[in-house]
Design an enzyme around this catalytic site. Structure first.
Site, PDB file in Angstrom:
ATOM      1  N   HIS A 213      -9.649  11.711   4.488  1.00  0.00           N
ATOM      2  CA  HIS A 213      -8.198  11.585   4.301  1.00  0.00           C
ATOM      3  C   HIS A 213      -7.586  12.588   3.333  1.00  0.00           C
ATOM      4  O   HIS A 213      -6.376  12.574   3.131  1.00  0.00           O
ATOM      5  CB  HIS A 213      -7.851  10.180   3.803  1.00  0.00           C
ATOM      6  CG  HIS A 213      -7.891   9.140   4.873  1.00  0.00           C
ATOM      7  ND1 HIS A 213      -6.804   8.839   5.662  1.00  0.00           N
ATOM      8  CD2 HIS A 213      -8.897   8.331   5.290  1.00  0.00           C
ATOM      9  CE1 HIS A 213      -7.137   7.883   6.522  1.00  0.00           C
ATOM     10  NE2 HIS A 213      -8.394   7.563   6.326  1.00  0.00           N
TER      11      HIS A 213
ATOM     12  N   LYS B 275       7.791   7.947  -0.610  1.00  0.00           N
ATOM     13  CA  LYS B 275       6.336   8.073  -0.524  1.00  0.00           C
ATOM     14  C   LYS B 275       5.819   7.942  -1.946  1.00  0.00           C
ATOM     15  O   LYS B 275       6.601   7.942  -2.898  1.00  0.00           O
ATOM     16  CB  LYS B 275       5.921   9.438   0.067  1.00  0.00           C
ATOM     17  CG  LYS B 275       6.598  10.626  -0.606  1.00  0.00           C
ATOM     18  CD  LYS B 275       6.286  11.944   0.091  1.00  0.00           C
ATOM     19  CE  LYS B 275       7.019  12.103   1.390  1.00  0.00           C
ATOM     20  NZ  LYS B 275       6.152  12.170   2.571  1.00  0.00           N
ATOM     21  N   ARG B 276       4.487   7.840  -2.112  1.00  0.00           N
ATOM     22  CA  ARG B 276       3.947   7.785  -3.471  1.00  0.00           C
ATOM     23  C   ARG B 276       4.405   9.008  -4.273  1.00  0.00           C
ATOM     24  O   ARG B 276       4.569  10.098  -3.725  1.00  0.00           O
ATOM     25  CB  ARG B 276       2.414   7.712  -3.418  1.00  0.00           C
ATOM     26  CG  ARG B 276       1.897   6.327  -3.025  1.00  0.00           C
ATOM     27  CD  ARG B 276       2.224   5.250  -4.062  1.00  0.00           C
ATOM     28  NE  ARG B 276       1.477   5.421  -5.291  1.00  0.00           N
ATOM     29  CZ  ARG B 276       0.434   4.666  -5.640  1.00  0.00           C
ATOM     30  NH1 ARG B 276       0.020   3.683  -4.877  1.00  0.00           N
ATOM     31  NH2 ARG B 276      -0.192   4.875  -6.779  1.00  0.00           N
TER      32      ARG B 276
ATOM     33  N   LYS C  60       3.272  16.123  -3.434  1.00  0.00           N
ATOM     34  CA  LYS C  60       4.348  15.719  -2.509  1.00  0.00           C
ATOM     35  C   LYS C  60       5.700  16.331  -2.909  1.00  0.00           C
ATOM     36  O   LYS C  60       6.678  16.244  -2.181  1.00  0.00           O
ATOM     37  CB  LYS C  60       4.435  14.191  -2.428  1.00  0.00           C
ATOM     38  CG  LYS C  60       3.176  13.573  -1.793  1.00  0.00           C
ATOM     39  CD  LYS C  60       3.247  12.055  -1.791  1.00  0.00           C
ATOM     40  CE  LYS C  60       1.960  11.409  -1.304  1.00  0.00           C
ATOM     41  NZ  LYS C  60       1.821  11.460   0.178  1.00  0.00           N
TER      42      LYS C  60
ATOM     43  N   THR D 273       2.366   9.782   7.584  1.00  0.00           N
ATOM     44  CA  THR D 273       2.732   8.896   8.692  1.00  0.00           C
ATOM     45  C   THR D 273       4.196   8.467   8.551  1.00  0.00           C
ATOM     46  O   THR D 273       4.834   8.124   9.545  1.00  0.00           O
ATOM     47  CB  THR D 273       1.831   7.654   8.742  1.00  0.00           C
ATOM     48  OG1 THR D 273       1.663   7.138   7.427  1.00  0.00           O
ATOM     49  CG2 THR D 273       0.470   8.000   9.331  1.00  0.00           C
TER      50      THR D 273
ATOM     51  N   LYS E 166       7.453   7.907  11.358  1.00  0.00           N
ATOM     52  CA  LYS E 166       8.361   6.749  11.403  1.00  0.00           C
ATOM     53  C   LYS E 166       9.815   7.208  11.397  1.00  0.00           C
ATOM     54  O   LYS E 166      10.648   6.699  12.156  1.00  0.00           O
ATOM     55  CB  LYS E 166       8.089   5.821  10.207  1.00  0.00           C
ATOM     56  CG  LYS E 166       6.730   5.144  10.292  1.00  0.00           C
ATOM     57  CD  LYS E 166       6.254   4.576   8.953  1.00  0.00           C
ATOM     58  CE  LYS E 166       4.776   4.227   9.053  1.00  0.00           C
ATOM     59  NZ  LYS E 166       4.189   3.848   7.762  1.00  0.00           N
TER      60      LYS E 166
END
Length: 843
Positions: A378, A569-570, A575, A677, A681
């Site tokens: 992952h 998101k986290r 990110k 992911t 969505k």
């Protein structure tokens, strides 16, 4: 003018929610009242909303049980190959509405509850999220369970029943504060304890060499108590099982011979054993080498393997054999999928059982183990890779360490035969990393001990093969695969966005819910004026509804006409929430510079949790909230720009925000986000994506056409080139006046006037040691955001792009992902066999 429809009347018009048959409605009302009275022991006039939620949950659960028992009976008789998905995280969210949808009961329940004078949505809001995951990896496991059941696979999810899931996030004066998530406080109507399948798990002890071979003795025992949660497929009467283990001390715990006097203390010490399943480790993409975490990893693996073997031995075999004794057929009947390296101990544990208990020789045991296990990688971030100190293994799992050493010995013998004299290759490929302390590389263990290794998006699987596992790929290229992630369209379209699901169904029918590729048919309606209008209308309604939710829950007023620019998101440096912050401040400065100019209004929403020990992530949250304090209170700005931090982002909040988003922020540095992911969505729910060519964004752009996303920034090749040349942040700071202004504002305390130095760590990181090259993509990002504004000014063209994206999102169903795992890794075929429902006799 007709008065606006109530939510309930609106819901009744939505065809995809099923027909409320009169008999069903009467039956549900009767069942609801019976549960209120007999299960909850409550009279209607003293019942609370929570009682009503539980009465409804038990009513819906009654419809599951017959199908659940029948499904398990069907598996026992047919004896298919069984899939076991091992994960330390299952981020399930709420269960009630998903269960009603998958059983086709939603409209009947809605009508029944309405007739009882209650509101279904209000009851749904009472349910606690099952937050047994951190983010992507745990939510993926939940989507996979839904798809495996919907595809009729004989599948089991195995994990830990954490007493406390991911913490609840509070924001106090701009800072994240963690609160324990006591999700089981009021009980969980969806689980069933199975004490009859309780199993012992061993820790510590020592290995004795006996004439029969090594024996692991003198261990401490903890009991694993299984709790089963039903997992219904979509309208196919299949109900699979998620089995989560809870730690229990044995009754003689600490009351053995040596502990004569202190009975009270011995009973109190039971907590030490039971702490194993107390709490989820709240780290996303970060390895924390704590003994308790290694105990959790072995606990789930040991209990699960014993359970799998029990089921393998007792299920029907051929004609009338009551019990299997040979393990020859084990890989033909059992598949084990390792969700990251967290359950890697399944490999040495299966070896231990096959050799020490079942008395197979090494070669046979190894063949069975490798044919059974497969591993999903992952992440390629080095700080996330699990590397356990050998000394910890020695203490906690001495037999497993021996087995790992033997696996490594044979593995390295094979490498030296292939590459004589290449000692550096041996060092790189060893399962044991030399150093102080020596460590076990769990990813290497997984690659060596599995027959298949996969990444989770095409670009990630390529990076895996060319970097982290290059040496392994050179020897066994056929072992490495790609399985691009997906999401379940039941939760992430039908459940969260019924208005959109309905207008799609009007155009192309309802098949798309089990075959998402059918969304391609929407291409025919890209120029259909009424469809364009309907899509825009559904989005606007979702935006109003979310705006109303924000106002009622958080007393924040936002402009529903503005672009809803969403970054959820986290919180993590890779990110790049910071890149978004820089753009927000740039926009703010432009409004201040030309206050009379026409600006496209925006509401920028951030949400996500920071790991409690991750200082920089917590500073990023504080920066976001501080920017909001300035921007949202500047009268010159008005409602042209708002910055909101959404507290406690979780599955149930995602279900509200995603359908309301216009713009999806997917802006990680190329090569760092394995897949993502959330990106899928948003695409499925009618948002446009601004993103880098990273993770599944690459395949989204391929499916929809790159011109229908806002793609910006460096590609993986550019990042690699920059790594070779060296990234110099100051160069950008000096060259780009707007960037310089933004950074100077942050560093001089414009956003923290009471504490000018507050963000010095953030500034220092960005200027001097930013691994994720935020400044390098700043120019490209800001100009891409200008293109967003330009397109938003033309609502019709915007909506056409939205339709193109929805039409292209079929690939990103987890049904497609699971079909690929089934055929290419597990060696099973999905089945559309509909098990007869409980009210029909079996053949």
């Amino acid at each position: 003018m007709s008065k606006p429809l109530t939510d309930q009347e609106k819901r009744k018009q939505i065809s995809v929610r099923g027909i409320a048959g009169l008999g069903d409605v009467v039956e549900i009302k009767k069942s609801f009242n019976r549960h209120l009275h007999f299960t909850l022991v409550k009279d209607r006039n003293v019942s609370t909303p929570r009682d009503y939620y539980f009465a409804l949950a038990h009513t819906v659960r009654d419809h599951l049980v017959g199908r659940w028992i029948r499904t398990q009976q069907y598996y026992y008789e047919k004896d298919p190959k069984r899939i076991h998905y091992l994960s330390l995280e299952f981020y399930m969210g709420r269960t009630l509405q998903n269960t009603m949808i998958n059983l086709g009961l939603q409209n009947a329940c809605d009508e029944a509850i309405y007739q009882l004078g209650l509101d279904l949505e209000e009851l749904e809001e009472i349910e606690e999220d099952a937050g047994l995951g951190n983010g992507g990896l745990g939510r993926l496991a939940a989507c996979f369970l839904d798809s495996m059941a919907s595809l009729g696979l004989a599948a089991y999810g195995y994990g830990i029943r954490y007493e406390f899931g991911i913490f609840n996030q509070k924001i106090n004066s701009g800072w994240q504060v963690e609160e324990a998530d006591d999700w089981l406080r009021y009980g969980n109507p969806w689980e069933k304890a199975r004490p009859e399948y309780m199993l012992p798990v061993h820790f510590y002890g020592r290995v004795e060499e006996t004439h029969e071979g090594p024996k692991w003795v003198g261990t401490q025992v903890v009991l694993a108590m299984p709790y089963d949660t039903p997992v219904p497929g979509y309208k196919n009467n299949t109900v699979n099982t998620m089995r989560l283990w809870s730690a229990k001390a044995p009754n003689d715990f600490n009351l053995q011979e040596f502990n004569v006097g202190d009975y009270i203390q011995a009973v109190l010490d039971r907590n030490l054993a039971e702490n194993i399943s107390r709490v989820l480790y709240p780290n996303d993409n970060f390895f924390e080498g704590k003994e308790l975490r290694l105990k959790q990893e072995y606990f789930v693996v040991a209990a699960t393997l014993e359970d799998i073997i029990r089921r393998f031995k007792s299920s029907k075999f051929g004609c009338r054999d009551p019990v299997r004794t040979s393990f020859e057929t084990f890989p033909d009947k059992v598949a084990i999928q390792l969700n990251d390296t967290h359950p890697a101990l399944a490999i040495p544990e299966l070896m231990r059982i096959l050799m020490d208990v079942e008395r197979l020789d090494w070669e046979k045991a190894w063949e069975i183990t490798t044919k059974t296990c497969a591993y999903t990688n992952h992440t390629v971030l080095p700080e996330a890779l699990e590397r356990w100190p050998v000394c910890l293994f020695e203490k906690l799992l001495p037999r497993h360490l021996q087995i790992i050493y033997e696996i490594n010995h044979r593995h390295l013998d094979r490498i030296s035969a292939l590459y004589p004299g290449d000692v550096d290759r041996l060092r790189r490929m060893s399962l044991i990393e030399e150093g102080d302390p020596k460590r076990v590389n769990m990813a290497h263990l997984c690659v060596v001990g599995s027959h298949a290794v996969n990444g989770v998006a095409r670009i990630h699987s390529e990076i895996v093969k060319t970097t982290v596992f290059k040496d392994f790929c050179d020897i066994e290229p056929e072992k490495f695969q790609n399985k691009t992630n997906g999401i379940t369209p039941r939760r992430w379209l039908l459940l969260c966005n019924p208005g959109l699901a309905d207008i799609i169904a009007e155009k192309i029918g309802e098949e798309f819910l089990i075959d998402l590729f059918q969304l391609r048919k929407l291409v025919d309606f890209i120029d259909d004026e009424t469809f364009i209008r309907d899509v825009a209308k559904v989005k606007q309604e979702n935006k109003q509804k979310f705006a109303a939710y924000l106002e009622s829950e958080y007393k924040v007023k936002i402009n529903p006409e503005s672009i809803f620019d969403v970054h959820v998101k986290r919180i993590h440096e890779y990110k790049r929430q910071l890149l978004n912050c820089l753009n927000v401040i740039t926009l703010y400065n432009r409004i201040k510079r030309e206050p009379n100019k026409k600006f496209v209004p925006r509401t920028v929403m951030f949400g996500g949790k920071a790991a409690p020990g991750y200082h920089m992530a917590k500073m990023i949250i504080k920066l976001i909230t501080s920017i909001g304090d300035v921007v949202n209170n500047d009268p010159i700005v008005g409602d042209r720009l708002k910055v909101i931090f959404l507290e406690n982002y979780r599955v149930s909040l995602a279900e509200k925000i995603i359908p309301a988003a216009d713009l999806s922020e997917q802006i990680s540095t190329a090569g760092t986000e394995a897949s993502g992911t959330g990106n899928m969505k948003f695409m499925l729910n009618g948002a446009l994506t601004i993103g880098t060519m990273d993770g599944a964004n690459v395949e989204m752009a391929e499916e929809a056409g790159e011109e229908n996303l806002f793609i910006f920034g460096m590609r993986v090749e550019d990042v690699e080139a920059m790594d070779r040349k060296g990234y110099n942040a100051r160069e950008y700071y000096e060259r780009l006046p707007e960037l310089k202004q933004v950074m100077d504002q942050i560093s001089t305390g414009f956003f923290s006037p009471k504490e000018p130095e507050l963000f010095k760590d953030v500034v220092n990181m960005l200027m001097n040691h930013d691994r994720f090259k935020v400044f390098a993509d700043y120019e490209s990002y800001v100009s891409s955001q200008e293109k967003v504004n330009e397109l938003y000014r033309n609502p019709k063209e915007w909506t056409k792009k939205v339709i193109k994206n929805i039409a292209a999102s079929g690939k990103f169903s987890s049904d497609r992902t699971i079909t690929e795992y089934a055929r290419e890794i597990w060696g099973v075929e999905p089945s559309d066999v509909k098990i007869p429902p409980p009210n029909e006799p079996r053949e």
